[in-house]
Design an enzyme around this catalytic site. Structure first.
Site, short mmCIF file in Angstrom:
data_model
loop_
_atom_site.label_atom_id
_atom_site.label_comp_id
_atom_site.label_asym_id
_atom_site.label_seq_id
_atom_site.Cartn_x
_atom_site.Cartn_y
_atom_site.Cartn_z
N ARG A 85 45.01 49.13 50.85
CA ARG A 85 44.15 49.75 51.87
C ARG A 85 43.65 48.73 52.89
NH1 ARG A 85 43.00 52.82 47.16
NH2 ARG A 85 41.42 51.29 46.64
N GLU A 87 39.94 42.62 34.44
CA GLU A 87 39.21 42.97 33.22
C GLU A 87 40.12 42.81 31.99
OE1 GLU A 87 36.53 46.64 31.44
OE2 GLU A 87 37.39 46.80 33.44
#
Length: 179
Positions: A63, A100
């Site tokens: 994006r 993560e």
């Protein structure tokens, strides 16, 4: 709240439980589909870039490409894509960063950044700050200077701003919205 903040927020759709249960996804596609809102966003990010003396815009996949390219055109400066590893042809510089669960790598064409470049990183969202932090490291490894980071929205509770502060080394981080 300013008029531009109201306009942008009104065009961002909340999608519950996407991409997984418990997550409230901020969908910017309605904003991109609205020429008034998209123009206001582009102008605001271009103003930030010009104000900081940026000479190049780096857009983060994917994006950041959608936002960064028109910002570069509006600001009258160059655009450089930072891609996921293996997507750019030719000689690249890469930067690995932790996620993560696991790690990822981004790359830039080594010859696209010069020592006299001041680079503004543009993306849609600042979440945990991992990708933005890696992009700042990559810009500096390429020999260029960091002009700052500009994003449409910052998800405040995820702590990306605090994570980025040392990597910014005094350069500004500007978010048009904080959610």
């Amino acid at each position: 709240m300013t008029g531009i903040e109201q306009l942008l927020l009104s065009r961002i759709r909340d999608v519950a439980d996407y991409p997984e249960p418990g997550v409230m996804f901020k969908d910017i596609t309605p904003l991109l589909a609205d020429p008034e809102a998209f123009t206001a966003l582009t102008d605001a990010l271009a103003d930030i870039s010009v104000r900081t003396g940026a000479t190049k815009i780096v857009g983060l996949e994917a994006r950041g490409f959608i936002l960064g390219a028109p910002v570069a055109v509006r600001a009258g400066i160059g655009f450089i894509p930072v891609r996921k590893a293996g997507k750019l042809p030719g000689a690249t510089l890469g930067q690995t960063y932790d996620l993560e669960y696991g790690s990822a790598e981004i790359e830039v064409h080594a010859e696209d950044l010069k020592p006299d470049d001041r680079v503004m990183v543009v993306d849609d969202v600042l979440a945990t700050g991992g990708t933005a932090e890696a992009s700042l490291q990559l810009i500096r490894r390429a020999g260029a200077q960091v002009a700052g980071v500009a994003v449409l929205m910052e998800i405040g509770f995820l702590g990306g701003r605090a994570r980025l502060k040392p990597a910014l080394d005094g350069a500004p981080l500007e978010a048009l919205l904080t959610v």
